[in-house]
Scaffold this motif. Structure first.
Motif, PDB file in Angstrom:
ATOM      1  N   ASP A  71       0.803  -1.285   0.014  1.00 49.58           N
ATOM      2  CA  ASP A  71       0.119  -0.099   0.019  1.00 49.58           C
ATOM      3  C   ASP A  71       0.847   1.206  -0.094  1.00 49.58           C
ATOM      4  O   ASP A  71       0.297   2.402   0.098  1.00 49.58           O
ATOM      5  N   MET A  72       2.392   1.261  -0.143  1.00 50.95           N
ATOM      6  CA  MET A  72       3.056   2.352  -0.289  1.00 50.95           C
ATOM      7  C   MET A  72       3.532   2.371  -1.808  1.00 50.95           C
ATOM      8  O   MET A  72       3.736   1.255  -2.307  1.00 50.95           O
ATOM      9  N   TYR A  73       3.909   3.534  -2.006  1.00 47.49           N
ATOM     10  CA  TYR A  73       4.735   3.707  -3.411  1.00 47.49           C
ATOM     11  C   TYR A  73       6.277   3.412  -3.169  1.00 47.49           C
ATOM     12  O   TYR A  73       6.703   4.462  -2.740  1.00 47.49           O
ATOM     13  N   GLU A 184      -4.597   7.922  -0.178  1.00 51.38           N
ATOM     14  CA  GLU A 184      -3.645   6.634  -0.026  1.00 51.38           C
ATOM     15  C   GLU A 184      -4.553   5.619   0.242  1.00 51.38           C
ATOM     16  O   GLU A 184      -5.726   5.835   0.583  1.00 51.38           O
ATOM     17  N   VAL A 188      -3.187   2.837   4.928  1.00 49.58           N
ATOM     18  CA  VAL A 188      -2.327   3.673   5.227  1.00 49.58           C
ATOM     19  C   VAL A 188      -3.007   4.514   6.525  1.00 49.58           C
ATOM     20  O   VAL A 188      -2.348   4.986   7.366  1.00 49.58           O
ATOM     21  N   ALA A 196       0.186  10.844   5.935  1.00 47.89           N
ATOM     22  CA  ALA A 196      -1.345  11.080   5.231  1.00 47.89           C
ATOM     23  C   ALA A 196      -1.976  11.530   6.143  1.00 47.89           C
ATOM     24  O   ALA A 196      -3.060  12.526   5.574  1.00 47.89           O
ATOM     25  N   PRO A 218     -10.327   7.637   0.593  1.00 50.87           N
ATOM     26  CA  PRO A 218      -9.193   6.576   0.318  1.00 50.87           C
ATOM     27  C   PRO A 218      -9.390   5.776  -0.783  1.00 50.87           C
ATOM     28  O   PRO A 218     -10.472   5.507  -1.456  1.00 50.87           O
ATOM     29  N   GLN A 246      -3.614  12.247  -3.531  1.00 47.95           N
ATOM     30  CA  GLN A 246      -2.316  11.658  -2.756  1.00 47.95           C
ATOM     31  C   GLN A 246      -2.118  10.238  -2.747  1.00 47.95           C
ATOM     32  O   GLN A 246      -2.518   9.645  -1.824  1.00 47.95           O
ATOM     33  N   ASN A 247      -1.746   9.798  -4.115  1.00 46.73           N
ATOM     34  CA  ASN A 247      -1.520   8.302  -4.396  1.00 46.73           C
ATOM     35  C   ASN A 247      -1.227   8.188  -5.807  1.00 46.73           C
ATOM     36  O   ASN A 247      -1.979   8.418  -6.724  1.00 46.73           O
ATOM     37  N   CYS A 275       3.050  14.336  -5.305  1.00 46.68           N
ATOM     38  CA  CYS A 275       3.897  13.216  -5.805  1.00 46.68           C
ATOM     39  C   CYS A 275       5.081  13.150  -6.182  1.00 46.68           C
ATOM     40  O   CYS A 275       5.583  14.713  -6.336  1.00 46.68           O
TER      41      CYS A 275
END
Length: 337
Positions: A71-73, A184, A188, A196, A218, A246-247, A275
Motif C-alpha cells: 500500500d506504499m509507493y 492513499e 495507510v 497521510a 481513500p 495523494q496516491n 507526488c
C-alpha cells in the motif's frame, strides 16, 4: 591501494587527524573535517572496516528501516534509501536495510547487538510503537516522518500539513468550491501513518477557513479501485470540480476515467497531485503538483545522524517547505471562467 598517510599528506594534516575524522573519537573543526573528507573522496581511500571497527568500537554501519508494503509507493521509498546510502558513503558509513514490517523487534535487535551505530526509521506512524525503544537507548536515531509527539527525537519530513493547505489554496483561488481528495490506500490511514494524516489535517483545516467543501476518499490505486472511488465521489458530490490526489498509483487511472466521462482537464475539472516530480511531468496531462523531495529528505536525515554520531547534533524537527508547481492540469472552475 591508497593509505591513510597519503590521505593525510593530501589534506595537509597529520595521520592522527585523519584517524580522528574516521573514528569520531575527537572533535575536529568543520573546515578540517571537510578537507579530510574531500581528500578521501578524491583519492578513493577505503579504510579497512575491521580495523576501523576495532579502533573505534563502532561498526561504521547505519541501519535504515524501510517500508516494503503493497500500500506504499515503493519508488519514493527507494529514492530516499538511495539518498541515505550515497550520503552515508561520503561519510565512511555503510547502510544495513531492514524491513519496516519487523517493527520493534528490528529496533531491539539493532540497539541490543551493536549491529549498527545508529538508525534511520521511515514510515512513521503518529503513535509509533518503535519510538519508546528509541527513546530508551543512547543509540542515535533519526526519523523520516513525524509522529504525534516529537519530544526527544530528531525528525525530517516534508511539511505535509502545509502541503495539504497549499493544494486547497491553489484550487480555491481558481474558484473551485467542491474539492475531492483521493487519498492513499485505506490501510495507510488505519495505521495512522504520519504523512497521510498530516496532509489530511492541512487539507481540512484550510478548506474550512476558505469555505470550501472537501470530500476525502481513500483509494487502493489501480484502475478498478479508482473507478469505484470516482463513481462514489461524483454520486455524493456531483458538483466536484477540483481533485487533490495523494496516491501515485491512482493518478493515471483518474485521468483516464475523467477523459472517458467526457470531462476535459482543466476546462471541466482541475487536478492537483502530491507526488514525485517524475510522476507529475510524465502523466498524460502534465500535473500541477507538490513534489515529494525524497532525495533531500534522505540526505538531511543522514547528515543529522552523522552530526549526532560526532556529538554535534541536538534533537530537532526539520520540515521542508512545500512548493507547488503549476502545470496544465489546473484552471478556473467552470463557473469562475
Amino acid at each position: 591501494m591508497v593509505t591513510l598517510a597519503e590521505v593525510a599528506q593530501h589534506a595537509g594534516v597529520s595521520a592522527s587527524t585523519v584517524s580522528y575524522v574516521l573514528s569520531g573519537k575527537r572533535s575536529i573543526s568543520t573546515s578540517t573535517r571537510q578537507r579530510v573528507e574531500e581528500s578521501i573522496r578524491e583519492l578513493g581511500y577505503h579504510p579497512n572496516a575491521g580495523a576501523r571497527a576495532l579502533a573505534s568500537s563502532r561498526s561504521n554501519i547505519i541501519a535504515l528501516m524501510i517500508p516494503l508494503r503493497t500500500d506504499m509507493y515503493v519508488p519514493v521509498m527507494m529514492e530516499i534509501a538511495i539518498a541515505v546510502a550515497t550520503t552515508a558513503r561520503t561519510h565512511g558509513y555503510d547502510v544495513l536495510l531492514l524491513t519496516g514490517e519487523e517493527g520493534p523487534d528490528a529496533v531491539r535487535r539493532v540497539t541490543g547487538s551493536g549491529l549498527a551505530d545508529a538508525m534511520i526509521l521511515m514510515d512513521v506512524e503518529l503513535d509509533d510503537e518503535r519510538l519508546p525503544l528509541l527513546r530508551g537507548t543512547d543509540q542515535p536515531s533519526v526519523l523520516i516522518g513525524l509522529p504525534a509527539d516529537t519530544s526527544g527525537l530528531t525528525c525530517v519530513d516534508l511539511d505535509f500539513r502545509a502541503t495539504g493547505a497549499l493544494c486547497v489554496e491553489h484550487l480555491a483561488k481558481l474558484g473551485h468550491r467542491d474539492i475531492a481528495v483521493i487519498g492513499e490506500a485505506p490501510a495507510v490511514y488505519e495505521r495512522h501513518t504520519g504523512f497521510a494524516e498530516r496532509t489530511l489535517d492541512g487539507l481540512r483545516s484550510r478548506a474550512q477557513e476558505l469555505g470550501v467543501r472537501l470530500l476525502h476518499r481513500p483509494c487502493d490505486g489501480g484502475y478498478d479501485a479508482m473507478a469505484v472511488t470516482l463513481a462514489r465521489i461524483l454520486d455524493e458530490r456531483p458538483s466536484t470540480t477540483g481533485f487533490v490526489v495523494q496516491n501515485e498509483q491512482a493518478v493515471e487511472p483518474l485521468l483516464a476515467l475523467l477523459r472517458q466521462q467526457g470531462r476535459a482537464i482543466p476546462e471541466d475539472v482541475s487536478v492537483v497531485a502530491i507526488c514525485p516530480e517524475q510522476v507529475a511531468v510524465q502523466a498524460s496531462v502534465r500535473l500541477t503538483s507538490v513534489a515529494i523531495p525524497a532525495q533531500e529528505m534522505g540526505r538531511h536525515a543522514l547528515e543529522r545522524l552523522v552530526a549526532k554520531l560526532e556529538g554535534r547534533g541536538e534533537d530537532e524537527v526539520i520540515l521542508i517547505e512545500p512548493e507547488l508547481t503549476v502545470r496544465a492540469s489546473t484552471g478556473p472552475a467552470p463557473s469562475a471562467s
